[in-house]
Design an enzyme around this catalytic site. Structure first.
Site, PDB file in Angstrom:
ATOM      1  N   GLU A   1       0.823  -1.211   0.000  1.00 48.85           N
ATOM      2  CA  GLU A   1       0.000   0.000   0.000  1.00 48.85           C
ATOM      3  C   GLU A   1       0.857   1.260   0.000  1.00 48.85           C
ATOM      4  OE1 GLU A   1      -3.193  -0.032   2.842  1.00 48.85           O
ATOM      5  OE2 GLU A   1      -3.384   2.153   2.810  1.00 48.85           O
TER       6      GLU A   1
ATOM      7  N   ARG B   1      -7.430   2.644  14.066  1.00 47.65           N
ATOM      8  CA  ARG B   1      -8.350   1.528  13.816  1.00 47.65           C
ATOM      9  C   ARG B   1      -8.308   0.529  14.978  1.00 47.65           C
ATOM     10  NH1 ARG B   1     -11.663  -0.561   9.779  1.00 47.65           N
ATOM     11  NH2 ARG B   1     -11.341   1.293   8.531  1.00 47.65           N
TER      12      ARG B   1
ATOM     13  N   GLU C   1     -11.260  -7.382   4.694  1.00 48.17           N
ATOM     14  CA  GLU C   1     -10.592  -7.442   5.995  1.00 48.17           C
ATOM     15  C   GLU C   1     -11.421  -8.067   7.122  1.00 48.17           C
ATOM     16  OE1 GLU C   1      -7.912  -3.638   6.387  1.00 48.17           O
ATOM     17  OE2 GLU C   1      -9.838  -3.130   5.513  1.00 48.17           O
TER      18      GLU C   1
END
Ligand SMILES: Cc1cc2nc3c(=O)[nH]c(=O)nc-3n(C[C@H](O)[C@H](O)[C@H](O)COP(=O)(O)OP(=O)(O)OC[C@H]3O[C@@H](n4cnc5c(N)ncnc54)[C@H](O)[C@@H]3O)c2cc1C
Ligand code: FES
Ligand code: FES
Length: 1350
Positions: free
Chosen positions: A821, A899, A1281
């Site tokens: 990423e 997160r 995910e």
């Protein structure tokens, strides 16, 4: 006298072999080049993939055929280990040779694999195809067991293996010889086959949408017909290539391949320094990673004398020309022929070989190579030592001699008594004599295809009447720098009586003799000793049982964990079919296969490294060998002297101040300060990849070393953080100020801390990039990356260019999982600098070894908690601190931490919660995104807390959960209200479909009946919020072009990395344009079609890009509407043409955003952060061998809420794949880092991801029925995910099994059990009489441990 070193005296001096039926004659190739490189670079057969270059992943599997004793034999092999000269006179078959999409001819193996949805990113697929193909060529009617064996050594990081097994088991025959898959008997599902049962199960939902129980039905696939296969090249057989001697002279390396035994000895006499190459499985690694010099090589494999095998008085004579597979076959033959009591050693050789490497390695590797390598963790040497086997050594000077493999054979670490001019001709394996008992055991990190942590082999001769020990031999691998005989113990045991006291005495003696220092190389000192003792205990019980010694304690206990994988696959995939009224051409919601599925299986799917660019130069990075220090100077002299080295780049080539990363905090090359081991210091530019690597290894760095910060603990002490701390206060949801409760008032509090290790991405395709300079200073960048936009921005920033001059594109990538990423710049920036500097295209590809050092991993976390509960177990207050190991720069650590914090509640309502996040700065590679992005770490802390509460207060953990589950519209600590909250639905459905309550009772019963094997069953729920944490990333663009023939080209900002995004986008476009999917195509993802695209991450690829495509399609449909109205009976092509004629635009760019409200992490004020959540529950059952720490995942059931699935096949594939990836994370994948910051885990050899053997053979996945998501495109939910955390269910089930053992041994308290639950952690938590013999570790700080818990 014949001069055997004279190349011209050999029958052939040209390398001749066949590839896919075509003759290859090669006069100029480096014999050290691997077959994989030759196939890919010279023959351009890029279907064969390279995932590791060390025999550990199977991506490079090919089939080799040759003539042996007049017969044609086929075997699979790792082409990355096979030297190209090793296939002289043989025929090679690659994936291209068996089928092709372009030629409309798929081999049955390819057809079934694609049809069963057995590929995702497709990078592992050619390897799997060839493994199965090679098996079928040898055995057209394999059993399930044969298939399991045939796939040993092939790794897949995407699928979770279930669909691959299903496809390949369809070739299996059952015991009666009947094919498992046929028109008559269905698809191998037994009585659950849809054809036999019914097409569907009764629906949980109303309406006309039925539920199906299985995704694929292979019964209509074409049968396998062995007569249709490519024939063996007649030339090779007719001209007797197998009896031809061959020699080859290439610049610095000479290859000798004699056929006469005398010539082999003469060669070793004249060239004593020449290395013998047998299977090359050991030597290949030295060549690849240690750049050893190899002026002369001797391949002895075709010398007939070395293939001799026979029975003799002393035992079984086996020539070392045999491969380990041949040796195993011979052992099996003898086991069948000889009386059982004689075959004790042979049986254990056979058993051990099953766990020795994978089949592709065993097909080439030799026992000689294993003995000569003298690895202290060899799996076979302990057997040879305990059984008193011999090797036959021969030399021209001194002739043949036999030497026992005993305490005098191994002289030191990787040293033996073998002289330089000697060859190992054979091993002689003793048969067990009367009253002799023999056994061997091995424990590795992963059950299959993994080298041992400890191997133990034991032989005892007992007087049958008196039970007096007449002879005993105890040998271990993994307990010393060499294979070790426990001489002292053996001496003291002779003459003793085999009894309970004997066991106690032996354990005492062994623990004294084998004691390892706390910082021993290889680490795990306590575990290794426990294993050594446990193995002896197992041996003791097995012998006692055989002798029926009922007075021995535990003699009736089973100490064997079911090591054989069950031979059935019971797997269901329950999903809802589309409504019967849906138009036939509308693909949405249907389980259509991955759009590249067929091409994955044939190797025609193109990846970055498959692209050949003319006139291309290659770069390799010079990496820092230390974690922290100062770079003083770089000396390129030796590197520049190599022919073909063009130049180099380092910090001097980078504009002052230019740094990479979202926070511009990452140097392109080290200028002064070294901040992690593996950090790029410079780059070498050369004409080919291997040359660039070799030159890079010759660059001399002068540096001074400083003490690094490696662990979270050290960072906390040093107050080393990458950014300021984050907070969430749930009280701010209803109040203006943070409300702090008085904890002294709570009656029930648990407080603790738990560690969760990181995870290496291990995408099968390592990171690669090509940069092509064009006119006007333009750069074209082809890269294996999840974010073309980031790469464009980073290159523009570091090179001072405008973004519009840089076109970045991706066709597909071989897995990313977050690891590709934000890391693209590490390759793209140096490659772009080189392309500019040298004006040539530049290719850079990371070897796995380097990829794992340079790029970071999932963040390791420590989770500290204090939880107050009321008398009913309701969660009333939480104080939670998440600490991450971020590495040396910020990278994505802020997002990951946020997160983690917004998932620290998982699925539970906390009346009050204060959550803090601290990101520790350490001298490690920058840890980065990984599927789940911090969510799993946060939830892991929560689930541990739940266990802690339950165990501390004696409550049922399931009841505690149920009491605290979120209900509809509940608000999370971070201020999000949960609408359409399906926690309870997935939980209840999973509980019911897995038959949890009944099985829990069975598990309890099993545990009562079994002393050393325990089972655990567990249910784990999950909630995952969907969306990027950063507002601007929640947007996407698309471009839809309609051509005059009606064909449609769609471009969007998302990357195809195996998750099936392009397939779903095609389905969405076809639905929106109301046309069949065949009319729609996607080329690639490119910055010149869609600008500013966010990374393909956060699971929102299809949500966001789908919305953008939908928007573009809507515009086109609006423009076509008048033409449809004018010609209602017309078709799509008519309306398109009419619009064109009327000068109506047939292209549209679309745009889409998804919901986001920012949480204020600096002050802790929440918001409606995500549009929606995905819910799921898993149930896992495991069996644990408490004596070794081994475990086996027996069954998994998952119920997942995906809303209205866009494509059930892809969604179920994501669930299965994510689960197995999570299972790896929580149970076996362990990153090992030395206290000085040196990363040890750099390849599949020492970093273990789950293999096919680990996948549960009972695996049910169900998509929650009747769930519709009003916030998602076409009512669907994201899926990439969310299921990953469910892998922790296996961890918790293991913990339950361990707990049962602990309770049995009187340890009833809560125990901190850190993740991953490696065999070491399991065994050391299973405290018992064995571990009581293991000395405690000295005080922390008084010694240097082998690795640090980061
Ligand atoms: C992926 C992978 C997994 C592995 N797993 C295991 C495992 O589970 N257990 C285990 O024990 N090992 C394992 N190994 C190590 C290795 O495969 C074995 O040691 C193997 O038996 C080596 O044999 P080879 O023929 O390939 O050796 P080669 O690489 O050909 O040679 C190794 C050494 O032996 C010498 N040699 C070869 N033949 C002779 C001969 N006839 N006489 C004298 N010297 C000779 C060579 O000169 C060289 O120094 C693994 C290796 C790989 C790559
Ligand atoms: S590339 Fe050969 S096994 Fe991995
Ligand atoms: S499909 Fe197997 S690694 Fe991606």
């Amino acid at each position: 006298m014949k001069d055997v070193t004279d190349i011209s005296s050999y029958d052939s001096t040209n390398l001749v072999f066949y590839v896919n039926g075509k003759r290859v004659e090669e006069k100029d190739v480096d014999p050290k080049m691997t077959l994989a490189t030759y196939l890919r670079d010279k023959l351009k057969l890029t279907g064969t993939k390279i995932g590791c270059n060390e025999g550990g992943c199977g991506a490079c599997t090919i089939m080799i055929s040759h003539v042996e004793n007049g017969e044609i034999k086929h075997f699979s092999a790792n082409s990355c280990l096979m030297p190209v000269c090793g296939v002289f006179g043989k025929a090679v078959t690659t994936v291209e040779g068996i089928g092709s999409v372009a030629k409309n001819r798929l081999h049955p193996v390819q057809e079934r694999l694609a049809k069963a949805h057995g590929s995702q990113c497709g990078f592992c697929t050619p390897g799997f195809v060839m493994a199965m193909y090679a098996l079928l060529r040898n055995n057209p009617n394999p059993s399930v067991k044969d298939i399991n064996l045939g796939l040993q050594g092939n790794l897949c990081r995407c699928t979770g293996y279930r669909p691959i097994l299903e496809a390949f088991y369809s070739f299996a025959v059952d015991e009666s010889g009947t094919l498992k898959v046929s028109e008559e008997n269905g698809c191998g599902m037994g009585e659950n086959c849809c054809k036999l049962k019914k097409q569907e199960t009764p629906g949980y939902t109303g309406g006309d949408r039925k539920r199906k129980i299985q995704l694929s039905d292979l019964s209509d696939c074409k049968p396998y017909d062995p007569t249709q296969e490519l024939i063996f090249p007649p030339e090779l057989k007719l001209h007797g290539f197998e009896t031809k001697s061959f020699a080859y002279d290439h610049h610095h390396t000479k290859w000798y391949q004699p056929v006469e035994y005398g010539d082999l000895l003469s060669l070793k006499r004249d060239l004593p320094h020449a290395r013998l190459i047998s299977g090359n499985s050991e030597l290949a690694i030295e060549l690849k990673f240690r750049f050893i010099d190899l002026p002369a090589v001797i391949n002895p494999r075709q010398v007939r004398e070395l293939h001799a095998r026979h029975l003799e008085d002393l035992g079984v004579y086996m020539g070392t020309g045999m491969s380990l597979t041949d040796m195993d076959d011979y052992a099996v033959q003898l086991i069948k022929e000889l009386p059982k009591e004689k075959t004790g050693v042979l049986r254990h050789v056979h058993e051990m070989l099953h766990w020795f490497a994978g089949i592709h390695v065993r097909n080439v590797a030799s026992v000689a190579g294993n003995i000569a390598t003298a690895s202290p963790i060899s799996d076979l040497n302990p057997i040879w030592m305990a059984s008193n086997a011999q090797v036959v050594l021969d030399s021209d000077a001194r002739g043949e001699k036999r030497v026992h493999i005993d305490e005098k054979f191994f002289l030191g670490y990787r040293k033996t008594v073998i002289q330089q001019d000697e060859i190992i001709k054979a091993v002689v394996v003793p048969l067990t004599g009367e009253n002799e008992h023999f056994a061997a055991y091995k424990q590795a990190q992963r059950r299959e295809d993994d080298i041992a942590i400890v191997t133990g082999a034991f032989l005892v001769k007992l007087n049958p009447k008196t039970l007096i020990v007449e002879n005993i031999r105890i040998s271990y691998g993994g307990m010393a720098p060499t294979t070790k005989l426990a001489l002292n113990t053996m001496e003291k045991l002779k003459g003793e009586k085999w009894s309970q006291e004997f066991l106690d005495k032996t354990l005492g003696l062994l623990s004294e003799e084998l004691k390892l220092p706390a910082g021993v190389p290889g680490g795990m000192s306590q575990y290794r000793l426990s294993l050594a003792l446990s193995f002896f205990f197992k041996f003791f019980l097995e012998v006692s049982k055989k002798l029926n010694l009922t007075e021995i304690q535990f003699v009736d206990c089973d100490v064997k964990i079911g090591q054989d994988v069950p031979e059935t696959l019971y797997a269901t995939q329950l999903y809802q079919e589309v409504s019967a009224s849906q138009a036939a051409h509308d693909p949405l919601g249907r389980p259509i296969k991955h759009v590249s599925g067929d091409k994955h299986t044939t190797g025609e799917a193109v990846y970055c490294d498959d692209i050949n660019v003319a006139d291309c130069l290659h770069i390799a990075l010079v990496l820092s060998p230390i974690a922290h220090g100062t770079l003083n100077s770089i000396d390129y002299t030796a590197a520049m002297m190599l022919d073909g080295v063009i130049g180099y780049l380092d910090a001097q080539d980078v504009t002052t101040g230019a740094q990479m990363g979202h926070h511009s905090d990452t140097p392109v090359f080290v200028k002064e300060k070294i901040t992690f081991h593996g950090q790029p210091v410079a780059a070498i530019v050369a004409t080919d990849h291997e040359l660039a690597r070799k030159a890079a290894s010759l660059v001399k760095l002068d540096y001074s070393v400083e003490k690094p910060i490696v662990t979270i603990k050290q960072a906390l002490e040093a107050e080393s953080f990458v950014f300021k701390h984050f907070v969430i206060h749930s009280s701010l949801n209803d109040n203006k100020q943070v409300i702090k409760n008085d904890w002294s008032k709570y009656e029930r509090i648990v407080e603790g801390s738990i560690d969760m290790g990181g995870q290496e991405h291990f995408y099968l395709e390592t990171q690669q990039c090509i940069v092509i300079p064009h006119e006007d200073d333009e750069l074209e960048i082809i890269i294996s990356n999840q974010c073309v936009n980031d790469v464009q921005i980073e290159v523009a920033k570091c090179l001072g260019m405008a973004q519009h001059k840089i076109q970045t594109k991706v066709k597909r990538i071989g897995g990313g999982f977050g690891g590709k990423e934000s890391t693209g710049a590490i390759l793209a920036v140096p490659a772009s600098l080189a392309a500019k500097k040298y004006g040539k295209p530049i290719k850079i590809k990371f070897e796995r070894f380097d990829d794992m050092a340079i790029t970071g991993t999932r963040h390791p976390f420590t989770l500290q908690y204090k939880l107050a509960v009321d008398e009913n177990g309701k969660f009333i207050d939480l104080d939670f601190t998440a600490l991450s190991n971020s590495g040396h720069t910020i990278d994505l650590s802020m997002g990951v931490m946020q997160r983690a914090m917004v998932h620290a509640d998982n699925v539970y309502k906390f009346a009050n919660a204060d959550i803090t996040g601290k990101m520790c700065k350490t001298h490690l590679a920058s840890n980065t995104a990984f599927r789940g992005f911090g969510g799993p770490q946060g939830m892991f802390g929560t689930e541990i807390m739940v266990k802690h509460v339950a165990e501390k207060f004696g409550w049922d953990h399931d009841e505690i959960r149920e009491r605290n589950f979120y209900q509809e519209s509940d608000c999370t600590p971070f201020g999000m209200h949960l609408n359409q909250c399906n926690v309870t639905r997935t939980w209840e459905e999973c509980k019911e479909s897995s038959d949890y309550c009944r099985r829990l009772e069975e598990v309890k019963k099993f545990n009562q009946e079994n002393k050393f094997r325990k089972r655990g069953i567990y249910l784990t729920p999950t909630r995952f919020g969907i969306g990027f944490g950063l507002k601007q990333l929640n947007q996407a663009g698309a471009l839809v072009l309609v051509y005059t023939d009606g064909s449609v080209l769609v471009s969007h900002g998302g990357m195809e990395m195996g998750q099936g995004l392009h397939t779903k986008i095609l389905q969405i476009a076809a639905r929106c344009l109301d046309i069949s999917i065949e009319k729609v195509h996607i080329h690639d993802t490119s910055t010149d079609k869609v600008p500013n695209a966010s990374a393909t991450a956060a699971s929102v690829g299809s949500d966001m890009n789908g919305l953008a495509v939908q928007d573009a399609c809507r515009q086109i449909m609006e423009r076509l509407a008048p033409f449809k109205k004018l010609n209602p009976d017309g078709k799509w092509e008519d309306w398109v043409k009419a619009a064109y004629v009327e000068r109506v635009s047939l292209s549209a760019s679309g745009f889409g955003i998804i919901h986001h409200e920012p949480v204020d992490f600096f002050n802790g004020k929440g918001a409606e952060l995500f549009g929606y959540s995905v819910y799921g529950t898993a149930c896992c059952e495991v069996e644990v061998d408490c004596l070794t720490g081994d475990h086996h995942l027996l069954r998994t059931d998952i119920v997942m809420d995906v809303g209205e699935s866009l494509n059930p096949a892809i969604d179920i594939g994501q669930i299965e794949g994510a689960f197995i990836q999570g299972y790896g994370l929580f149970t076996m994948e362990e990153i090992k880092i030395r206290p000085d910051g040196i990363r040890l885990t750099r390849g599949p050899g020492n970093y273990k991801i789950p293999s096919a053997d680990d996948a549960p053979r009972h695996f049910n996945v169900s998509l929650l029925g009747n769930s519709s998501n009003k916030m998602g495109i076409f009512s669907s939910k994201a899926i990439g995910e969310p299921p990953l955390f469910l892998g922790s269910c296996a961890f918790f089930a293991i913990r339950e099994a361990v707990r049962a053992y602990r309770i049995q041994n009187g340890h009833t308290d809560y125990f901190a059990f850190h993740s991953p639950s490696t065999p070491e952690r399991i065994r050391m938590a299973c405290e018992d009489f064995v571990t009581s013999h293991v000395p405690a570790l000295p005080e922390e700080g008084s010694y240097t441990p082998w690795t640090s818990s980061v």
